[in-house]
Design an enzyme around this catalytic site. Sequence first.
Site, PDB file in Angstrom:
ATOM      1  N   ARG A 163       0.833  -1.215   0.000  1.00 38.89           N
ATOM      2  CA  ARG A 163       0.000   0.000   0.000  1.00 38.89           C
ATOM      3  C   ARG A 163       0.868   1.267   0.000  1.00 38.89           C
ATOM      4  NH1 ARG A 163      -3.962  -2.943  -1.886  1.00 38.89           N
ATOM      5  NH2 ARG A 163      -4.600  -4.568  -0.459  1.00 38.89           N
TER       6      ARG A 163
ATOM      7  N   LYS B 273       0.791  -8.665  13.761  1.00 40.01           N
ATOM      8  CA  LYS B 273      -0.496  -8.950  13.118  1.00 40.01           C
ATOM      9  C   LYS B 273      -0.635 -10.469  13.157  1.00 40.01           C
ATOM     10  CE  LYS B 273      -2.793  -8.615   8.577  1.00 40.01           C
ATOM     11  NZ  LYS B 273      -2.761  -7.959   7.258  1.00 40.01           N
TER      12      LYS B 273
ATOM     13  N   GLU C  29      -6.107 -12.068   8.063  1.00 36.15           N
ATOM     14  CA  GLU C  29      -5.815 -12.084   6.625  1.00 36.15           C
ATOM     15  C   GLU C  29      -4.716 -13.090   6.283  1.00 36.15           C
ATOM     16  OE1 GLU C  29      -5.180  -7.880   5.684  1.00 36.15           O
ATOM     17  OE2 GLU C  29      -7.325  -7.659   5.378  1.00 36.15           O
TER      18      GLU C  29
ATOM     19  N   ASP D   4     -11.843  -0.750   7.898  1.00 36.11           N
ATOM     20  CA  ASP D   4     -10.466  -0.772   7.392  1.00 36.11           C
ATOM     21  C   ASP D   4     -10.073   0.560   6.770  1.00 36.11           C
ATOM     22  OD1 ASP D   4      -7.985  -1.500   6.572  1.00 36.11           O
ATOM     23  OD2 ASP D   4      -8.615  -2.897   5.023  1.00 36.11           O
TER      24      ASP D   4
ATOM     25  N   GLU E 228      -4.469   4.388   1.005  1.00 43.54           N
ATOM     26  CA  GLU E 228      -4.960   3.182   0.323  1.00 43.54           C
ATOM     27  C   GLU E 228      -6.355   3.400  -0.258  1.00 43.54           C
ATOM     28  OE1 GLU E 228      -4.913  -0.233   2.891  1.00 43.54           O
ATOM     29  OE2 GLU E 228      -5.839  -1.533   1.387  1.00 43.54           O
TER      30      GLU E 228
ATOM     31  N   TRP F 164     -15.010  -9.058   1.531  1.00 40.32           N
ATOM     32  CA  TRP F 164     -14.131  -8.328   0.625  1.00 40.32           C
ATOM     33  C   TRP F 164     -14.925  -7.803  -0.575  1.00 40.32           C
ATOM     34  CZ3 TRP F 164      -9.272 -12.069   0.336  1.00 40.32           C
ATOM     35  CH2 TRP F 164      -8.539 -11.951   1.523  1.00 40.32           C
TER      36      TRP F 164
HETATM   37  C1  GCV Z   1      -0.841  -4.970   5.805  1.00 40.59           C
HETATM   38  C2  GCV Z   1      -5.861  -3.849   4.663  1.00 40.59           C
HETATM   39  C3  GCV Z   1      -4.840  -3.703   3.564  1.00 40.59           C
HETATM   40  C4  GCV Z   1      -3.719  -4.720   3.712  1.00 40.59           C
HETATM   41  C5  GCV Z   1      -3.107  -4.567   5.113  1.00 40.59           C
HETATM   42  C6  GCV Z   1      -4.216  -4.767   6.141  1.00 40.59           C
HETATM   43  C7  GCV Z   1      -3.719  -4.605   7.568  1.00 40.59           C
HETATM   44  O1  GCV Z   1      -6.567  -5.032   4.510  1.00 40.59           O
HETATM   45  O2  GCV Z   1      -5.456  -3.832   2.324  1.00 40.59           O
HETATM   46  O3  GCV Z   1      -2.772  -4.461   2.713  1.00 40.59           O
HETATM   47  O4  GCV Z   1      -2.058  -5.470   5.300  1.00 40.59           O
HETATM   48  O5  GCV Z   1      -5.231  -3.829   5.917  1.00 40.59           O
HETATM   49  O6  GCV Z   1      -3.914  -3.535   8.104  1.00 40.59           O
HETATM   50  O7  GCV Z   1      -3.149  -5.531   8.120  1.00 40.59           O
END
Ligand code: GCV
Length: 694
Positions: free
Chosen positions: A166, A285, A289, A363, A391, A538
């Site tokens: 991003r 994290k 995801e 987000d 983003e 999504w």
């Molecule tokens: C680093 C969103 C973004 C991802 C990012 C994620 C996060 O989903 O699209 O690129 O990943 O946030 O904050 O972990």
Amino acid sequence: MKRLFVFFMLCNFLSFADDGSRLWLKYDLIKSESQRKVYSKTYKKIVVLNQTPGIELAAKELQEALTGLLGTKIPISYESNNVTSSKKSIVLGLTDLGSEEGFSIAGDNKSARIESKSEIGLLYGTFAFIRRIQNLESTTFQLTDSPKVKVRMLNHWDNADGTVERGYAGSSMWKWPELPETIDPRLIQYARANASIGINAVSINNVNASSRFLTPEYLRKIKGVADVLRPYGIKVFISVNFKSPKTLGGLETSDPLDESVRNWWLKKTNEIHDYIPDFGGYLVKANSEGEPGPQDYGRTHADGANMLAAALEKRDGIVIWRAFVYNADINGDRFQEAFNQFKPLDGSFHEKVVVQVKNGPIDFMPREPFHPMFGAFPKTPLAMEFQITQEYLGQSTHLTYLAPMFKETLDSKIDANYTVAEVVEGTKDKFPISVIAGVANTGSDVNWTGHPFNQANWYAFGRLAWDYSLSSEQIAKEWTNMTLSHEPSVVNSIVDLMTESLPTYIKYTYPLGLHHMMGEGHHYGPQPWLEKSGRPDWTSVYYHRADAKGIGFDRNGKMSNALSLYSKEVQNKWNNPATCDLNYLMWFHHLDWTYKLSTGNTVWDELMIRYFQGPEEVKAMQSQWEKLKGKIDSEFFDNVAGRLKTQEREAYWWRDACYLYFKDFSKLPLPNGLKAPSRTLEDVKNIERIYHLR
Ligand code: GCV
């Protein structure tokens, strides 16, 4: 020598095109001679009372700034503490009073004195003093300041291969192959810029983390960066991959309750400290995801975070554990996921753990209601995570000044008594740690941030992390004075453009609280028709829920109960569509297309009025910008002018996509005076398709 100096001054006056690399630390000659005189009459030398490396650094910064701004080299002299005459000087000295990072400055028309308990406080005081001169403020003043939040941090999403997740400003600033033997001088510029706004921590790599960053090879490289940042008061954090004990350590498991895993992290933590003695800690994290985490072993987020905290037990560092988690549940509401997963854990985190929560529940959408976790976790310190990189906010082609968005969240009231900012600061629940983080927008581009105005978002984040009570306008004004011009009409026009930019962006993308309708994966441009993706949450249809009757996500009981996660006061503000802030309407209500709003318009008409106003406002921004031609640096001007043209084209793209798609649901005509675009829905769908071509 003298001739050279005159030449330098002349260049300064003529103001050569500027590539933006100096950010807001430009130190160009102040154009008004009378104004320069005010300062040069008052400040003839810099007096350093305590000769330490940190104070010398501050004195040199001050000298460089004054030399550039006033056009005269101001000498630095080192004197003993008992100096009595400080006339015509700026005195830098340590004192016993105040807080660790705070400072005080007192100035009159004869001298100024910058004091702090620490070297870093003096550096912050020095930058505050320079900022005053860059803003042409009076020499007579008293200022005592200290940061409200302890850890003020940039989160870099930089990968080991040099890409930036991003990132819209080139590749990573950390040149991994060259480090640590070659130190890019830009790292020092980066450190200065951060120190000038009080940023004191940096997580160096993407939260979608590679274990590579924990290898000795990479720790040596990170040490190289940490050594450059240290004199500027900046600590380095590392984002870790939770599976590292297995992938890197060759263990059978990465279960946080397994003794061998715990020992592995302890040893790794000790090893990191051999390279970086003041290591800031870990950012994680996990189970989000696709990232590994403690839940892979039937353990909780607290088990995972506490294990890392135990490894840091004897150190100063902390664990920042992200709350950005959600499950793929078509019947669920992603809005509630983090809250529901973390709420049972409130009170079970180690005292070195801070849980980092995104500003809103989904987000980083252009406008989100504040995350309901703020205010609902009395036993856990919560960090704020903003996204500075854009983003979902036009990436590097749309002018969007983000301070108003940061402020909107920070100033939101969680109940009758406290604001989100006070929760983060720790004043509400009296926590010793407080953290505010921003996902960085920096990269290898000469001007650091791609869109020249995105520099202002980095600046604004830092200023608000230091003091969230500053107003967006004040920050915009400071930044403009320091970066572009002192001419009041020019400054006013630019501040006005910046202030209006976010509302304009929201009009042509996500009016009335619509959210998450961007192109799949790349997150650029509109794709409200997206109905199939890797996961239901999504897609776009999951969020806007448009049907023949109406539009919006009823989180007030009918589609989910998410509104009930907030305090009664907040629920009362948002639970009635007749009184709910229009900016959050579709976040909480599904309304008939013909529902009459407080504006007097129906939902359909109001949406369309806003969608159609947006691009017109971008055109107005262009005209306003054109009037600045010749009044600001030409390179900056041209760069922004070009991007505004792209912004205009893409504002129409958003408008047309959303109108053409939603009209097939509402079956209603455009409100009077609005003209339908000539292109078809298929035409706009084709624009988005391009982004998926190989
Ligand atoms: C680093 C969103 C973004 C991802 C990012 C994620 C996060 O989903 O699209 O690129 O990943 O946030 O904050 O972990």
